[in-house]
Design an enzyme around this catalytic site. Structure first.
Site, PDB file in Angstrom:
ATOM      1  N   ARG A 250       1.218  -0.921   0.043  1.00 16.17           N
ATOM      2  CA  ARG A 250       0.377  -0.165   0.111  1.00 16.17           C
ATOM      3  C   ARG A 250       0.887   1.490  -0.104  1.00 16.17           C
ATOM      4  NH1 ARG A 250      -3.049   1.117   5.144  1.00 16.17           N
ATOM      5  NH2 ARG A 250      -1.670   3.176   5.139  1.00 16.17           N
ATOM      6  N   HIS A 254      -4.388   4.032   3.798  1.00 18.81           N
ATOM      7  CA  HIS A 254      -5.557   3.748   3.795  1.00 18.81           C
ATOM      8  C   HIS A 254      -6.977   4.647   3.096  1.00 18.81           C
ATOM      9  CE1 HIS A 254      -8.799   0.570   5.618  1.00 18.81           C
ATOM     10  NE2 HIS A 254      -9.232   2.291   6.221  1.00 18.81           N
ATOM     11  N   TYR A 263       3.509   5.356  10.677  1.00 19.85           N
ATOM     12  CA  TYR A 263       3.052   4.111  11.239  1.00 19.85           C
ATOM     13  C   TYR A 263       4.145   3.651  10.096  1.00 19.85           C
ATOM     14  CZ  TYR A 263      -0.614   3.654   9.056  1.00 19.85           C
ATOM     15  OH  TYR A 263      -1.838   3.358   7.797  1.00 19.85           O
TER      16      TYR A 263
HETATM   17  C1  LIG Z   1     -15.749  -5.540  10.709  1.00 18.66           C
HETATM   18  C2  LIG Z   1     -15.141  -4.955  10.692  1.00 18.66           C
HETATM   19  N1  LIG Z   1     -14.198  -4.783  11.781  1.00 18.66           N
HETATM   20  C3  LIG Z   1     -13.458  -3.372  11.372  1.00 18.66           C
HETATM   21  C4  LIG Z   1     -13.683  -2.327  10.237  1.00 18.66           C
HETATM   22  C5  LIG Z   1     -12.676  -1.290  10.434  1.00 18.66           C
HETATM   23  N2  LIG Z   1     -11.628  -1.197   9.553  1.00 18.66           N
HETATM   24  C6  LIG Z   1     -11.752  -0.922   7.965  1.00 18.66           C
HETATM   25  S1  LIG Z   1     -10.724  -1.239   7.054  1.00 18.66           S
HETATM   26  C7  LIG Z   1     -10.187  -1.950   8.077  1.00 18.66           C
HETATM   27  C8  LIG Z   1      -8.548  -2.799   7.939  1.00 18.66           C
HETATM   28  C9  LIG Z   1      -8.780  -3.767   6.911  1.00 18.66           C
HETATM   29  O1  LIG Z   1      -7.726  -3.592   5.770  1.00 18.66           O
HETATM   30  P1  LIG Z   1      -7.948  -5.417   5.074  1.00 18.66           P
HETATM   31  O2  LIG Z   1      -8.464  -5.661   4.893  1.00 18.66           O
HETATM   32  O3  LIG Z   1      -6.168  -5.365   4.787  1.00 18.66           O
HETATM   33  O4  LIG Z   1      -8.084  -4.106   3.787  1.00 18.66           O
HETATM   34  P2  LIG Z   1      -6.823  -2.917   3.098  1.00 18.66           P
HETATM   35  O5  LIG Z   1      -7.924  -1.731   3.414  1.00 18.66           O
HETATM   36  O6  LIG Z   1      -5.856  -2.708   3.191  1.00 18.66           O
HETATM   37  O7  LIG Z   1      -7.537  -3.223   1.357  1.00 18.66           O
HETATM   38  C10 LIG Z   1     -10.654  -2.034   9.846  1.00 18.66           C
HETATM   39  C11 LIG Z   1     -10.383  -2.924  10.475  1.00 18.66           C
HETATM   40  C12 LIG Z   1     -14.508  -2.571   9.500  1.00 18.66           C
HETATM   41  N3  LIG Z   1     -14.635  -1.320   8.415  1.00 18.66           N
HETATM   42  N4  LIG Z   1     -15.664  -3.106   9.884  1.00 18.66           N
END
Ligand SMILES: Cc1ncc(C[n+]2csc(CCOP(=O)(O)OP(=O)(O)O)c2C)c(N)n1
Ligand SMILES: [Mg+2]
Length: 343
Positions: A250, A254, A263
């Site tokens: 990435r 985010h 970080y």
């Molecule tokens: C069930 C749930 N828990 C927490 C969140 C908060 N949250 C939003 S994005 C994220 C990170 C997800 O990371 P990843 O699965 O690696 O996907 P990326 O964003 O890197 O594409 C989190 C924890 C959420 N949206 N849904």
């Protein structure tokens, strides 16, 4: 069974190996480029629109375009796409107007399309909750004797969620025609992959579910296409689900509300940016004599025009009635809402 790759050198690659993908003609190669440019333009303009206050918080997908375009190109129109917020604009590849996706990021109800119109499910924000939905739809297609396949997109972080496990396990047990497409960008907001899993590679998880796994360079649009086509063909032929781990890094925050400097390893980010997926494919096309300055400029202009029309259309839409928020929330609104929530 799962192809376990202990390090990045064993990722499936096409561009860096200077291979060709069987079955892709010149028109396909250029169409893939158009798709990459469309997604890149959508993403870059969205960041600008956010800064101008024209859309809300936005999940940037810069350098994720090859994973999205390459995999969708391996699908037929009857196949179903289940995007997460990271693939918010994937519907554009199915002819969805840019204004529809922009409405979504503006929090406007016009951003919720009828999934059956494009065979693209709603954008899923809760992590991994769409994986069981995709497994169920794929299984349903199989039960009905239809030969459509479903693909679910999710991140590295999503593989730690119960819903991912439930969906993957069900799909394998039922031999549902599903592609589990993991965008491993190595971060879940500020949680690094090393804190997410003790597995040597996410693709290892495929073994546990009894399904094949493929590990691919997520920045190589042709390798992603090839890997997904294999998975889709197997699913359509009754061979059940496949787990694809597409490895990338990435390079953007985010989302617009995040400051990764707190970080992330910025030197690594800069290194990854130099090999970002659109430029990498441009160099490949140029080396093969398929792309020149004029065509590149024309394709980029077309995408920019589409975005300009999209934002103009989105902004021309009348404001929705704020009470809509409560329409499907209560049978009997609580007293404070009945009396007028506006105060
Ligand atoms: C069930 C749930 N828990 C927490 C969140 C908060 N949250 C939003 S994005 C994220 C990170 C997800 O990371 P990843 O699965 O690696 O996907 P990326 O964003 O890197 O594409 C989190 C924890 C959420 N949206 N849904
Ligand atoms: Mg991630």
């Amino acid at each position: 069974m799962a192809r376990v790759a202990p390090d990045e050198h064993e990722l499936r690659r096409v561009i860096d190996e200077e291979r060709e993908v069987e079955g892709l003609g010149e028109q396909d190669l250029l169409e893939l480029y158009r798709w990459l440019v469309l997604l890149r333009t959508y993403d870059e303009r969205s960041l600008v629109y956010h800064r101008q206050g024209r859309i809300g918080t936005y999940a940037i997908f810069w350098n994720h375009e090859a994973m999205q375009a390459g995999s969708v190109y391996a699908l037929e129109d009857r196949d179903w796409i289940f995007p997460s917020y990271r693939e918010s604009a994937i519907g554009l590849l199915r002819g969805m107007p840019a204004s529809t996706v922009l409405h979504w990021w503006r929090g406007h109800p016009a951003g919720w399309w009828n999934p059956a119109e494009y065979n693209v499910a709603s954008i899923c924000v809760p992590i991994a909750t769409h994986v069981p939905h995709a497994a169920g739809l794929a299984w349903g297609k199989k039960l009905r004797g239809e030969d459509a396949v479903a693909i679910a997109y999710f991140g590295d972080g999503a593989t730690s969620e119960g819903a991912f496990h439930e969906g993957a396990n069900l799909a394998a047990v039922m031999q549902a025609p599903l592609v589990l497409f993991c965008n491993n960008n190595q971060w879940a907001i500020s949680t690094p992959l090393s804190a997410q899993t003790h597995a040597a590679a996410l693709v290892d998880k495929a073994v546990g579910y009894g399904m094949p796994g493929i590990r691919v360079d997520g920045g190589d649009v042709l390798a992603v296409y090839e890997a997904t086509r294999e998975a889709v063909e197997r699913a359509r032929a009754g061979g059940g689900p496949t787990f694809i781990e597409a490895v990338t890094y990435r390079t953007a925050p985010h989302a617009t509300a995040d400051d990764p400097r707190a970080y992330i390893d910025m030197a690594r980010v800069e290194e990854e940016k130099r090999n970002e997926c659109v430029g990498r494919y441009e160099r490949y096309l140029r080396a093969h004599g398929l792309l020149g300055d004029a065509l590149e400029a024309e394709i980029k202009k077309e995408a920019l025009e589409l975005m300009k029309r999209g934002i103009a259309e989105a902004e021309a839409e009348p404001e929705p009635d704020p009470e809509l928020v409560f329409d499907h929330a209560y049978v009997l609104p609580p007293p404070n809402l009945r009396e007028g929530w506006r105060g």
